[in-house]
Structure formats: C-alpha cells, structure tokens
Design a protein around this motif. Structure first.
Motif, PDB file in Angstrom:
ATOM      1  N   GLY A  28     -24.533  12.972 -10.432  1.00 29.16           N
ATOM      2  CA  GLY A  28     -25.652  12.336  -9.731  1.00 29.16           C
ATOM      3  C   GLY A  28     -26.207  11.157 -10.518  1.00 29.16           C
ATOM      4  O   GLY A  28     -26.514  10.103  -9.954  1.00 29.16           O
ATOM      5  N   ILE A  29     -26.313  11.334 -11.840  1.00 31.34           N
ATOM      6  CA  ILE A  29     -26.780  10.234 -12.688  1.00 31.34           C
ATOM      7  C   ILE A  29     -25.770   9.088 -12.651  1.00 31.34           C
ATOM      8  O   ILE A  29     -26.142   7.922 -12.496  1.00 31.34           O
ATOM      9  N   SER A  30     -24.491   9.427 -12.778  1.00 31.07           N
ATOM     10  CA  SER A  30     -23.446   8.391 -12.729  1.00 31.07           C
ATOM     11  C   SER A  30     -23.469   7.652 -11.400  1.00 31.07           C
ATOM     12  O   SER A  30     -23.418   6.414 -11.366  1.00 31.07           O
ATOM     13  N   PHE A  31     -23.550   8.403 -10.310  1.00 34.47           N
ATOM     14  CA  PHE A  31     -23.597   7.796  -8.986  1.00 34.47           C
ATOM     15  C   PHE A  31     -24.781   6.828  -8.874  1.00 34.47           C
ATOM     16  O   PHE A  31     -24.630   5.686  -8.424  1.00 34.47           O
ATOM     17  N   SER A  32     -25.958   7.280  -9.304  1.00 38.92           N
ATOM     18  CA  SER A  32     -27.156   6.439  -9.222  1.00 38.92           C
ATOM     19  C   SER A  32     -26.991   5.157 -10.031  1.00 38.92           C
ATOM     20  O   SER A  32     -27.358   4.070  -9.572  1.00 38.92           O
ATOM     21  N   LEU A  33     -26.441   5.276 -11.229  1.00 41.08           N
ATOM     22  CA  LEU A  33     -26.262   4.097 -12.068  1.00 41.08           C
ATOM     23  C   LEU A  33     -25.224   3.139 -11.502  1.00 41.08           C
ATOM     24  O   LEU A  33     -25.392   1.917 -11.597  1.00 41.08           O
ATOM     25  N   TRP A  34     -24.148   3.666 -10.908  1.00 40.12           N
ATOM     26  CA  TRP A  34     -23.158   2.781 -10.289  1.00 40.12           C
ATOM     27  C   TRP A  34     -23.773   2.008  -9.131  1.00 40.12           C
ATOM     28  O   TRP A  34     -23.504   0.811  -8.958  1.00 40.12           O
ATOM     29  N   VAL A  35     -24.615   2.679  -8.346  1.00 38.98           N
ATOM     30  CA  VAL A  35     -25.268   1.988  -7.226  1.00 38.98           C
ATOM     31  C   VAL A  35     -26.221   0.913  -7.742  1.00 38.98           C
ATOM     32  O   VAL A  35     -26.230  -0.217  -7.234  1.00 38.98           O
ATOM     33  N   LEU A  36     -27.020   1.241  -8.768  1.00 39.11           N
ATOM     34  CA  LEU A  36     -27.932   0.248  -9.347  1.00 39.11           C
ATOM     35  C   LEU A  36     -27.175  -0.938  -9.926  1.00 39.11           C
ATOM     36  O   LEU A  36     -27.587  -2.092  -9.756  1.00 39.11           O
ATOM     37  N   HIS A  37     -26.073  -0.649 -10.597  1.00 41.77           N
ATOM     38  CA  HIS A  37     -25.269  -1.733 -11.183  1.00 41.77           C
ATOM     39  C   HIS A  37     -24.652  -2.597 -10.085  1.00 41.77           C
ATOM     40  O   HIS A  37     -24.602  -3.823 -10.203  1.00 41.77           O
ATOM     41  N   PHE A  38     -24.203  -1.974  -9.016  1.00 42.22           N
ATOM     42  CA  PHE A  38     -23.665  -2.696  -7.869  1.00 42.22           C
ATOM     43  C   PHE A  38     -24.700  -3.681  -7.332  1.00 42.22           C
ATOM     44  O   PHE A  38     -24.410  -4.866  -7.139  1.00 42.22           O
ATOM     45  N   VAL A  39     -25.910  -3.200  -7.112  1.00 40.39           N
ATOM     46  CA  VAL A  39     -26.974  -4.049  -6.561  1.00 40.39           C
ATOM     47  C   VAL A  39     -27.319  -5.174  -7.536  1.00 40.39           C
ATOM     48  O   VAL A  39     -27.438  -6.343  -7.137  1.00 40.39           O
ATOM     49  N   ALA A  40     -27.469  -4.841  -8.819  1.00 42.68           N
ATOM     50  CA  ALA A  40     -27.820  -5.861  -9.818  1.00 42.68           C
ATOM     51  C   ALA A  40     -26.729  -6.922  -9.931  1.00 42.68           C
ATOM     52  O   ALA A  40     -27.031  -8.121 -10.015  1.00 42.68           O
ATOM     53  N   CYS A  41     -25.463  -6.498  -9.941  1.00 47.04           N
ATOM     54  CA  CYS A  41     -24.362  -7.470 -10.022  1.00 47.04           C
ATOM     55  C   CYS A  41     -24.305  -8.350  -8.781  1.00 47.04           C
ATOM     56  O   CYS A  41     -24.026  -9.544  -8.882  1.00 47.04           O
ATOM     57  N   LEU A  42     -24.568  -7.765  -7.630  1.00 47.11           N
ATOM     58  CA  LEU A  42     -24.572  -8.542  -6.393  1.00 47.11           C
ATOM     59  C   LEU A  42     -25.691  -9.588  -6.410  1.00 47.11           C
ATOM     60  O   LEU A  42     -25.479 -10.746  -6.038  1.00 47.11           O
ATOM     61  N   VAL A  43     -26.866  -9.200  -6.890  1.00 45.25           N
ATOM     62  CA  VAL A  43     -27.982 -10.140  -6.987  1.00 45.25           C
ATOM     63  C   VAL A  43     -27.632 -11.284  -7.938  1.00 45.25           C
ATOM     64  O   VAL A  43     -27.864 -12.463  -7.634  1.00 45.25           O
ATOM     65  N   MET A  44     -27.057 -10.957  -9.087  1.00 42.74           N
ATOM     66  CA  MET A  44     -26.695 -12.004 -10.045  1.00 42.74           C
ATOM     67  C   MET A  44     -25.567 -12.885  -9.509  1.00 42.74           C
ATOM     68  O   MET A  44     -25.551 -14.090  -9.747  1.00 42.74           O
ATOM     69  N   TYR A  45     -24.623 -12.296  -8.799  1.00 43.27           N
ATOM     70  CA  TYR A  45     -23.542 -13.061  -8.175  1.00 43.27           C
ATOM     71  C   TYR A  45     -24.126 -14.112  -7.232  1.00 43.27           C
ATOM     72  O   TYR A  45     -23.738 -15.278  -7.262  1.00 43.27           O
ATOM     73  N   LEU A  46     -25.092 -13.680  -6.403  1.00 41.46           N
ATOM     74  CA  LEU A  46     -25.708 -14.603  -5.451  1.00 41.46           C
ATOM     75  C   LEU A  46     -26.542 -15.665  -6.171  1.00 41.46           C
ATOM     76  O   LEU A  46     -26.560 -16.827  -5.758  1.00 41.46           O
ATOM     77  N   ARG A  47     -27.201 -15.294  -7.268  1.00 43.35           N
ATOM     78  CA  ARG A  47     -27.975 -16.269  -8.047  1.00 43.35           C
ATOM     79  C   ARG A  47     -27.050 -17.328  -8.654  1.00 43.35           C
ATOM     80  O   ARG A  47     -27.347 -18.518  -8.622  1.00 43.35           O
ATOM     81  N   VAL A  48     -25.918 -16.886  -9.199  1.00 41.36           N
ATOM     82  CA  VAL A  48     -24.965 -17.834  -9.786  1.00 41.36           C
ATOM     83  C   VAL A  48     -24.389 -18.725  -8.689  1.00 41.36           C
ATOM     84  O   VAL A  48     -24.213 -19.923  -8.884  1.00 41.36           O
ATOM     85  N   ARG A  49     -24.122 -18.149  -7.532  1.00 43.44           N
ATOM     86  CA  ARG A  49     -23.578 -18.944  -6.425  1.00 43.44           C
ATOM     87  C   ARG A  49     -24.562 -20.032  -5.988  1.00 43.44           C
ATOM     88  O   ARG A  49     -24.171 -21.159  -5.718  1.00 43.44           O
ATOM     89  N   ARG A  50     -25.852 -19.691  -5.927  1.00 49.97           N
ATOM     90  CA  ARG A  50     -26.870 -20.703  -5.589  1.00 49.97           C
ATOM     91  C   ARG A  50     -26.902 -21.818  -6.634  1.00 49.97           C
ATOM     92  O   ARG A  50     -26.981 -22.998  -6.293  1.00 49.97           O
TER      93      ARG A  50
END
Length: 191
Positions: free
Chosen positions: A146-168
């Motif tokens: 459960g902890i691993s799952f939660s962290l993977w989801v948080l990392h997914f969201v954070a990486c996606l946000v940074m990806y979009l920031r770099v793209r801008r």
C-alpha cells in the motif's frame, strides 16, 4: 562531484544551470532521488511478500527478483536517459537534450503507472499485489504494498507535472524538432 561516495561526473546545479531554471532542475533531481528510494522500498516490499509466503500471491519470487534487478537498471537508466539530459538541456539550452528528456521521461511516467498497478511477477509491489496480500490476510505485505502503491502514484503525478512544466518552458523558448535534429547531426559529425 556526483555521486558523493564515488564521484564520476561534475554536477552543480547552482553553478551550471541559469538562476531562473534552478528550481525546476533541482525538483527533477529530487524526483530522481525519490525514485531511487522508491525502488529500494519496492524491493523490500516484494521481499516481505515473498517471505510471508502468501499462498494467493502469484509469482512472489519473480517479483522480488525483478524488483532487485530494477534497483540497478532503472537507477542507471533513469539518471543517464532522463535526468542528465534535462540537466544538460537547461545548462546548454539545447533542443536535442529537451527531446531526449521528453522521450525517456515519458517512458518513465508510464513505468510509474505500471509499477503502481503491480502486475504479479513483474517486480512491482503495487495495488494488485496489495489486494492479493489482503485476500490472504498478510497484513505486513499489504501495508508495504500500500505504501509502495501510494508512492508510485505520487511520483507519477509529480513527474507528469514537471514534464508539463518543462514542455511549457521548451515551447516558450521557441525550440523545435528541426533544431533538435540539427544539433544531433552536428554532435555526430563532431565525434
């Protein structure tokens, strides 16, 4: 010098990256460090699932073996395929390095989603493995998954946000794919 215990390359965000872009590069560096911690936690979670001998958890041994391999392959691959290119992209304002980041960080974002799912035998302690542990009443394995799952989801969201920031940032700077191709050709011609 980086890494601190056995330096093999120069890494100084405050020296090499322009002042306005340091926060973005530093955040992506912290995301890379978080990935390494999550890979260790994922490996420990898979080990706990395997040792708990949950009868309903299929391929626990294969998951642990794969997660152990990920510790080394994903560590090196993520550093050289998406972290170092974005560091170089901001340092050199290079379209080619931005494109390398977009390609490989895009694959990494998909990898985060894959790890959150937790396909049995695939090296992930995600939600499917967590549900299997819960159904076989293996609370320690379920908690770590459960902890691993939660962290993977948080990392997914954070990486996606940074990806979009770099793209801008990339679009705002006016970089193009043609420019990236030309920089790649020039790089090959010089070597």
């Amino acid at each position: 010098n980086f890494p601190p215990l056995y330096p093999i390359m120069y890494h100084a965000i405050d020296v090499e990256v322009p002042a306005g872009d340091r926060r973005t590069v530093r955040t992506i560096f912290y995301l890379w460090i978080a990935l390494e911690a999550m890979l260790v936690l994922n490996c420990v979670s898979c080990l706990i699932v395997m040792v708990s001998n949950a009868a309903d958890v299929s391929n626990a041994g294969a998951s642990f073996g794969s997660s152990f391999v990920y510790l080394f392959t994903i560590t090196a691959g993520s550093f050289f395929l998406w972290y170092r290119p974005i560091y170089n992209a901001y340092m050199k304002d290079s379209s080619m390095f931005f494109y390398l980041f977009f390609i490989f960080n895009g694959f990494h974002i998909l990898f985060d989603a894959y790890m959150a799912v937790g396909v049995p035998g695939a090296g992930s302690a995600g939600i499917i493995i967590m549900l299997q542990c819960l159904s076989s009443k293996k609370k320690a394995g379920a908690a770590f998954c459960g902890i691993s799952f939660s962290l993977w989801v948080l990392h997914f969201v954070a990486c996606l946000v940074m990806y979009l920031r770099v793209r801008r940032h990339y679009k705002r700077r006016g970089h193009t794919f043609a420019e990236a191709k030309q920089q790649a050709y020039m790089g090959f011609a010089q070597s």
